[in-house]
Design a protein around this motif. Structure first.
Motif, PDB file in Angstrom:
ATOM      1  N   GLY A  77       0.833  -1.201   0.000  1.00 22.57           N
ATOM      2  CA  GLY A  77       0.000   0.000   0.000  1.00 22.57           C
ATOM      3  C   GLY A  77       0.866   1.248   0.000  1.00 22.57           C
ATOM      4  N   PRO A  79       1.269   3.578   2.274  1.00 23.39           N
ATOM      5  CA  PRO A  79       2.083   3.779   3.483  1.00 23.39           C
ATOM      6  C   PRO A  79       3.386   2.996   3.445  1.00 23.39           C
ATOM      7  CG  PRO A  79      -0.213   3.464   4.081  1.00 23.39           C
ATOM      8  CD  PRO A  79      -0.102   3.137   2.622  1.00 23.39           C
ATOM      9  N   ARG A 102       2.548   8.223   7.141  1.00 21.89           N
ATOM     10  CA  ARG A 102       1.937   6.912   6.888  1.00 21.89           C
ATOM     11  C   ARG A 102       0.498   6.869   7.406  1.00 21.89           C
ATOM     12  NH1 ARG A 102       7.277   5.364   8.244  1.00 21.89           N
ATOM     13  NH2 ARG A 102       6.727   4.902  10.418  1.00 21.89           N
ATOM     14  N   ASP A 103       0.250   7.453   8.576  1.00 19.82           N
ATOM     15  CA  ASP A 103      -1.117   7.513   9.098  1.00 19.82           C
ATOM     16  C   ASP A 103      -2.024   8.302   8.153  1.00 19.82           C
ATOM     17  OD1 ASP A 103      -0.439   6.047  11.323  1.00 19.82           O
ATOM     18  OD2 ASP A 103      -0.170   7.796  12.629  1.00 19.82           O
ATOM     19  N   ARG A 106      -2.997   6.281   5.309  1.00 22.57           N
ATOM     20  CA  ARG A 106      -3.978   5.251   5.684  1.00 22.57           C
ATOM     21  C   ARG A 106      -5.380   5.832   5.809  1.00 22.57           C
ATOM     22  NH1 ARG A 106       0.334   3.934   9.442  1.00 22.57           N
ATOM     23  NH2 ARG A 106       1.472   2.099   8.662  1.00 22.57           N
TER      24      ARG A 106
END
Length: 222
Positions: A77, A79, A102-103, A106
């Motif tokens: 993905g 992230p 990364r958060d 997501r």
């Protein structure tokens, strides 16, 4: 010292780590890249891994898809393409901790904090100067006006500042009058009275009424 990566460097280093971890070759990734619309040679894959290709969102999506084709045990993905330690530079002003980036990828919401800004000292000085200017202006308010609430000052919108200019007062004076009248901004009160989906004519009628109320309070005629 904390590492600071460019977007290109972070995505490239992460893609390389994923490829090596899957024991895949540059040629295998290039072949998978062609299948998802990236006409890349093995040399071009190497350029990406070295941070020499600016990673647009379509490119990142395609790279994630290509890597998923060569990594058998995991679907890659976005992230995963920023799995680095340190911070990632988004532009000349904004730099994020890699875990926050990364958060965000997501699907988490994003709110800028002071640490995200590259020139924290300058921003802090601007905030201090702005707060001092507001404090000084509050001290100069006439006796019939209370100090504005912090919530009203915070919520002032462009429409509120435009109304203040039309009344020939600064935003602090306008906010003080709004606090005294409604404990909310003019825009919030207008939308509350006009109701959801109100047309321009209805908003205009409410605006004139509220403007008259504000002027009376500012002039001490309430």
């Amino acid at each position: 010292m904390t590492d600071v990566w460019t977007m290109s460097e972070a995505a490239g280093a992460s893609a390389r780590a994923i490829r090596i971890g899957a024991d895949a070759t540059l040629a295998e990734v290039a072949q998978a890249a062609k299948a998802v619309g990236l006409p890349w040679s093995s040399g071009r894959v190497g350029d990406f891994e070295s941070g020499r290709i600016a990673p647009s969102l379509p490119t990142l999506i395609a790279v994630a898809g290509a890597l998923s084709m060569v990594v058998e045990e995991k679907v890659i993905g976005l992230p995963d393409l920023f799995e680095v330690d340190g911070r990632v530079q988004i532009n000349h002003t904004l730099t994020l901790d890699a875990d926050r980036l990364r958060d965000l990828l997501r699907g988490d919401g994003f709110e800028v904090i002071l640490h995200d800004l590259s020139d924290e000292d300058r921003v802090l000085k601007q905030l201090h100067d702005s707060a001092q200017e507001v404090f000084d202006r509050i001290q100069e308010l006439p006796g019939h006006l209370p100090g504005p609430s912090m919530r009203v000052l915070r919520d002032l919108a462009e429409g509120d500042e435009r109304l203040a200019r039309s009344l020939s007062v600064d935003k602090v004076t306008a906010a003080a009058a709004m606090t005294k009248l409604w404990n909310k901004t003019f825009v919030q009160r207008r939308d509350e009275l006009a109701g959801p989906g109100a047309n321009a004519q209805k908003k205009g009628i409410v605006t004139r009424q509220l403007k008259s109320e504000l002027k009376a309070v500012i002039d001490g005629d309430d």
